[in-house]
Motif scaffolding. Structure first.
Motif, PDB file in Angstrom:
ATOM      1  N   LEU A  26       0.461  -0.690   0.330  1.00  0.00           N
ATOM      2  CA  LEU A  26       0.163   0.198   0.296  1.00  0.00           C
ATOM      3  C   LEU A  26       1.216   1.389  -0.186  1.00  0.00           C
ATOM      4  N   GLN A  27       2.212   1.052   0.593  1.00  0.00           N
ATOM      5  CA  GLN A  27       2.922   1.961   1.104  1.00  0.00           C
ATOM      6  C   GLN A  27       4.434   1.932   0.513  1.00  0.00           C
ATOM      7  N   PHE A  86      -6.614   3.875  -3.002  1.00  0.00           N
ATOM      8  CA  PHE A  86      -5.693   2.364  -2.982  1.00  0.00           C
ATOM      9  C   PHE A  86      -6.026   0.822  -4.137  1.00  0.00           C
ATOM     10  N   LEU A 182      -5.650   6.677   3.738  1.00  0.00           N
ATOM     11  CA  LEU A 182      -4.928   6.138   4.337  1.00  0.00           C
ATOM     12  C   LEU A 182      -4.374   7.157   5.173  1.00  0.00           C
TER      13      LEU A 182
END
Length: 205
Positions: A26-27, A86, A182
């Motif tokens: 996700l990151q 996302f 997020l």
């Protein structure tokens, strides 16, 4: 149960949530904090907490100080937020956050939702969970979706009823497949925090 793991134990416990399919990144904070911004409790009258976010080699620094917030009547918050579409994580079992709390701050939360925050609604409707940090060090914190909830205390940040206790507060597939923001929070614990951020992943997909 939240799992804080490091070194040789990490691969074993992370494997508990992994299947033949790849986990979903996700990151990647090792590439810097592009697309993320800092928000503080100054959106509420009397807020004075401060925070910063900047790249630092193979990690991103997220640091600052959480101060008393008179409107809340307790410690305020600093958070970082990314608003974008996302990947679909509705088939996944958990979120893994890899970070180092340099001074052992224990007010971290990870949150997500499908309706991003705005200037008029800076604290959005979201699902969140505590990232329990009990000691400094580069650790992988694995948080099952059963720990997340949309029923949490605005003043402290703490989850009141987790998904494991009441299905009505769980993140539904319609949200997990359409995450639009997020967040990582430092909230409800007064004092300084210094964080090395590495990655956020969805596991067991």
């Amino acid at each position: 149960m939240k799992l804080c793991v490091s070194s040789a134990i990490a691969a074993t416990l992370v494997g508990m949530f992994s299947t033949a399919n790849a986990d979903i990144l996700l990151q990647d904070f090792t590439m810097g904090p592009s697309g993320w911004e800092v928000k503080t409790d100054d959106v509420i009258p009397g807020g004075s907490s401060q925070g910063g976010l900047f790249p630092a080699g193979d990690r991103t620094y997220f640091d600052g100080i959480v101060t008393y917030q008179p409107f809340i009547g307790g410690p305020g918050f600093v958070k970082i937020v990314s608003t974008k579409s996302f990947p679909d994580i509705s088939s996944c079992a958990a979120i893994e956050v890899t970070l180092n709390s340099v001074i052992g701050y224990d007010g971290y939360y990870i949150a997500f939702g499908d309706t991003p925050p705005t200037d008029n609604m800076p604290i959005p409707f979201e699902w969140r969970a505590h990232v329990h940090v009990d000691a400094p060090g580069d650790n992988k914190y694995v948080i099952p979706f059963s720990e997340f909830s949309n029923y949490w205390d605005f003043a402290t940040g703490k989850v009141i009823i987790p998904c494991s206790d009441d299905p009505s507060v769980c993140a539904p597939p319609s949200v997990l497949s359409n995450i639009q923001f997020l967040e990582i929070w430092a909230q409800g614990v007064e004092g300084q925090f210094v964080t090395d951020l590495f990655t956020v992943k969805a596991l067991g997909c």
